[in-house]
Design an enzyme around this catalytic site. Structure first.
Site, PDB file in Angstrom:
ATOM      1  N   SER A 173       0.908  -1.223  -0.025  1.00 52.97           N
ATOM      2  CA  SER A 173       0.094  -0.220   0.060  1.00 52.97           C
ATOM      3  C   SER A 173       0.911   1.204   0.058  1.00 52.97           C
ATOM      4  CB  SER A 173      -0.948  -0.056   1.294  1.00 52.97           C
ATOM      5  OG  SER A 173       0.120  -0.015   2.587  1.00 52.97           O
ATOM      6  N   GLU A 181      -8.614  -9.236   4.631  1.00 56.97           N
ATOM      7  CA  GLU A 181      -9.682  -8.191   4.940  1.00 56.97           C
ATOM      8  C   GLU A 181     -10.362  -7.536   3.706  1.00 56.97           C
ATOM      9  OE1 GLU A 181      -8.159  -5.395   8.449  1.00 56.97           O
ATOM     10  OE2 GLU A 181      -7.508  -4.541   6.522  1.00 56.97           O
ATOM     11  N   LYS A 223       8.517  -9.599 -10.443  1.00 59.26           N
ATOM     12  CA  LYS A 223       8.146 -10.785  -9.958  1.00 59.26           C
ATOM     13  C   LYS A 223       7.140 -10.261  -8.939  1.00 59.26           C
ATOM     14  CE  LYS A 223       9.249 -14.819 -10.764  1.00 59.26           C
ATOM     15  NZ  LYS A 223      10.185 -15.076 -11.183  1.00 59.26           N
ATOM     16  N   GLN A 238       3.799  -9.929 -10.614  1.00 61.82           N
ATOM     17  CA  GLN A 238       3.295 -11.077 -11.202  1.00 61.82           C
ATOM     18  C   GLN A 238       2.547 -11.891  -9.982  1.00 61.82           C
ATOM     19  OE1 GLN A 238       6.047 -13.463 -13.045  1.00 61.82           O
ATOM     20  NE2 GLN A 238       7.414 -11.711 -13.680  1.00 61.82           N
ATOM     21  N   CYS A 242     -11.343  26.880  12.638  1.00 61.65           N
ATOM     22  CA  CYS A 242     -11.791  26.062  13.528  1.00 61.65           C
ATOM     23  C   CYS A 242     -11.419  25.959  15.283  1.00 61.65           C
ATOM     24  CB  CYS A 242     -11.975  24.502  13.235  1.00 61.65           C
ATOM     25  SG  CYS A 242     -13.599  23.691  14.025  1.00 61.65           S
ATOM     26  N   HIS A 292     -14.586  24.638   8.405  1.00 62.57           N
ATOM     27  CA  HIS A 292     -13.196  24.219   7.724  1.00 62.57           C
ATOM     28  C   HIS A 292     -13.276  24.554   6.341  1.00 62.57           C
ATOM     29  CE1 HIS A 292     -11.558  21.808  11.037  1.00 62.57           C
ATOM     30  NE2 HIS A 292     -12.694  21.828  11.352  1.00 62.57           N
ATOM     31  N   GLU A 340     -10.883  24.556   4.221  1.00 64.77           N
ATOM     32  CA  GLU A 340     -10.031  23.771   3.409  1.00 64.77           C
ATOM     33  C   GLU A 340     -10.904  22.715   2.780  1.00 64.77           C
ATOM     34  OE1 GLU A 340     -10.037  24.079   6.492  1.00 64.77           O
ATOM     35  OE2 GLU A 340      -9.591  22.104   7.621  1.00 64.77           O
TER      36      GLU A 340
HETATM   37  N1  GLN Z   1     -11.898  20.932  19.536  1.00 66.69           N
HETATM   38  C1  GLN Z   1     -12.774  22.114  18.788  1.00 66.69           C
HETATM   39  C2  GLN Z   1     -14.178  21.766  18.985  1.00 66.69           C
HETATM   40  O1  GLN Z   1     -14.442  20.564  19.118  1.00 66.69           O
HETATM   41  C3  GLN Z   1     -12.334  22.414  17.450  1.00 66.69           C
HETATM   42  C4  GLN Z   1     -12.778  21.333  16.572  1.00 66.69           C
HETATM   43  C5  GLN Z   1     -11.798  21.456  15.319  1.00 66.69           C
HETATM   44  O2  GLN Z   1     -10.846  22.236  15.114  1.00 66.69           O
HETATM   45  N2  GLN Z   1     -12.116  20.749  14.299  1.00 66.69           N
HETATM   46  O3  GLN Z   1     -15.211  22.614  18.866  1.00 66.69           O
END
Ligand code: GLN
Length: 558
Positions: free
Chosen positions: A23, A160, A199, A202, A399, A531, A533
């Site tokens: 992996s 698995e 190999k 294979q 966050c 978030h 991102e």
């Molecule tokens: N720990 C914080 C909360 O639960 C921020 C969570 C985070 O940054 N994703 O509110």
């Protein structure tokens, strides 16, 4: 006589991507890149991930062990591969597209308890693979996909994932023209030999064959390109045509992969294996434009990321922040700059060394504190935020990084020196970050998962603010969340009076979604409760990251 109008049922195609040998050689990027090249040929594509572990979702896994937890719009907590799919395909994917052994078994057991199997003996085979197949088909149908790409976690021959490979075999048996299999295999070049060895591949193909599946294409991952001799050797021993063995040497950037695949005409081969005619010629126009920018930027932007999920043993692991890293990259590229990221552990800013280490922060064009949980390294992060605020270094908090921005402001500007979050000190007299009443109830019932705010929520932007301007003409945004705590409504007035601006709130005005200092006070001091991102994409960078990097660069010139 009225005739019933028949609606044609779309014939969907399926590509399984499995791993051979070992992996960690880029199966997820391969699956994502296959998506990109097939989209480019005019097909609607969706991506599905099957993870072999027994956890029902990725929410409870430690990021140092498993990498980032990626949250989907519908709030499901998944593997970081889902992030790669979304970024590469530039689409949002629902939770139907993600399954684990745990999730599959759970639904089979629930169905059995609800008498859905009508008194039959429920068996591992065929009921588990049948459940997998029905989930794959449902996901493809919901996405209205022409082609669904299914990445099977782990490597073939493992105990698995055998039932997932069995699902592929059963699907192929039903409709041989609709199912194709790609094996991503690793070809080592042992240093003592200096020669690429076929190999292990294979053997991996034999293992797959023993499960009744023959790969249509082999992606030969290696440090070097595959030569014709080895291509033919693999083809002969693995029972396939040499042109279906694709050379996939290490590349500088993951974004080169779709372009490299097309050099070997991979989309043509996959479409042929599925008996599909391309709808468009291969061009990858937008993709190539993006990749060209990533290679041609000369100026640099130095961003420090201050976090804690960096190290396991002797290795520094940035997998825990993969979406953050990518989001910074896209923002840097559209600003014409090459991102230089430095990882700083928040604990370096605590204790004896703190003062000296804080001073080094002035070397960076911008500082980012990503999300996190728990109390380790928090005081260090707070010192970093204070330094950024006082020295006017662009700061972006995600966050937890936003909650800490509010705490830092409450402590050092409003003078509530014991201000805190209930996550760290529930007995603090100034809980500027607290849990909301309905969540408190869930926590008491030990329903920890249920007490999190997860997935996409709308927010209303305040005009004329840094955030408002960054988002352009938008009044309402939708962003993804994953947190338990919120800015305490009891402190909002005091924080605002002190000069902090809440530039986005929930539509009912109760939850604070973005906190910032006005431009007149600081070039960029902003945190998001969500978030951002998670929805940044190479072809669609996130406006707040773009603004953060733009300001970071403009400050640099001064
Ligand atoms: N720990 C914080 C909360 O639960 C921020 C969570 C985070 O940054 N994703 O509110």
């Amino acid at each position: 006589m009225a005739t019933k109008k028949k609606t044609a049922v779309k014939r969907r195609k399926y590509i399984f991507v499995v791993g051979g040998v070992m992996s960690g050689v880029g199966k997820g990027i391969t699956a994502s890149s296959i998506g990109v090249i097939l989209q480019d040929r005019g097909f609607k594509v969706t991506s599905i991930k099957i993870d072999p572990y027994v956890n029902v979702d990725a929410g409870t896994m430690n990021p140092t062990e498993h990498g980032e937890v990626f949250v989907l719009n519908d709030g499901f907590e998944t593997d970081q591969d889902m992030g790669n799919y979304e970024r590469f395909l530039n689409v949002s994917i629902p939770s139907d597209n993600y399954m684990t052994t745990g999730r599959v078994y759970l639904s089979v057991i629930e169905k059995e308890r609800n008498l859905k199997y009508k008194g039959k003996c429920v068996q591992v085979v065929p009921h588990i693979p049948l459940e997998v197949i029905s989930r794959i088909k449902l996901a493809a149908e919901k996405a209205d996909a022409d082609i669904a790409i299914i990445e099977v976690g782990g490597t073939v021959g493992e105990y698995e994932n055998i039932l997932f490979v069995e699902a592929a075999r059963m699907m192929e048996l039903q409709n041989p023209d609709d199912v194709s299999c790609v094996m991503v295999s690793y070809l080592p070049v042992p240093s003592k030999l200096g020669e690429m060895k076929t190999k292990p591949t294979q053997h991996a193909v034999r293992a797959l064959n023993s499960n009744g599946v023959q790969p249509n294409v082999i992606i030969a991952r290696s440090s070097e390109p595959l030569d014709q001799v080895r291509k033919e050797k693999i083809a002969l021993f693995c029972n396939m045509r040499p042109e279906n063995v694709i050379s996939a040497p290490d590349v500088e950037s993951i974004y080169d992969v779709p372009i490299n695949f097309e050099k070997d005409k991979l989309s043509d081969k996959l479409l042929a294996s599925l008996k599909l005619k391309p709808k468009k010629d291969s061009s990858l126009k937008e993709w190539r434009k993006f990749v060209a920018i990533t290679k041609n930027t000369k100026k640099e932007v130095n961003i420090a990321v201050v976090g804690k999920y960096f190290s396991t043993g002797d290795f520094v692991l940035s997998d825990a922040y993969i979406s953050v890293i990518e989001a910074i990259k896209y923002a840097a590229y559209v600003n014409g700059a090459k991102p230089i990221l430095t990882w700083l552990s928040s604990e370096e800013f605590e204790g004896d060394e703190a003062k000296t280490n804080l001073r080094t922060l002035s070397n960076y064009d911008g500082i980012l504190v990503p999300g996190g949980f728990g109390s380790r390294g928090i005081e260090g992060k707070l010192s970093v935020i204070q330094y950024a605020r006082e020295h006017k270094i662009p700061y972006f908090g995600l966050c937890y990084g936003m909650q800490l921005l509010v705490i830092e402001f409450a402590r050092n500007v409003l003078g509530f020196d014991v201000a805190n979050t209930a996550e760290i000190d529930p007995n603090s007299p100034h809980l500027v970050i607290d849990i909301m009443p309905d969540q408190k109830k869930k926590m008491k019932e030990e329903n920890y998962g249920g007490s999190m705010r997860l997935g996409a929520y709308p927010a209303i932007l305040k005009k004329g603010t840094v955030a408002g301007k960054a988002y352009g003409s938008k009044k309402e945004i939708s962003e993804r969340h994953r947190h338990r705590y919120e800015v305490n409504p009891e402190y909002i007035e005091r924080l605002e009076k002190g000069g902090l601006v809440f530039s986005a709130t929930s539509p009912d005005g109760i939850l604070m979604e973005i906190a910032e200092l006005p431009e007149s006070k600081h070039p960029f001091f902003l945190g998001t409760q969500f978030h951002p991102e998670l929805i940044a994409r190479p072809l669609d960078p996130h406006p707040l990251f773009v603004e953060f990097v733009r300001v970071a660069l403009s400050q640099r010139k001064k």
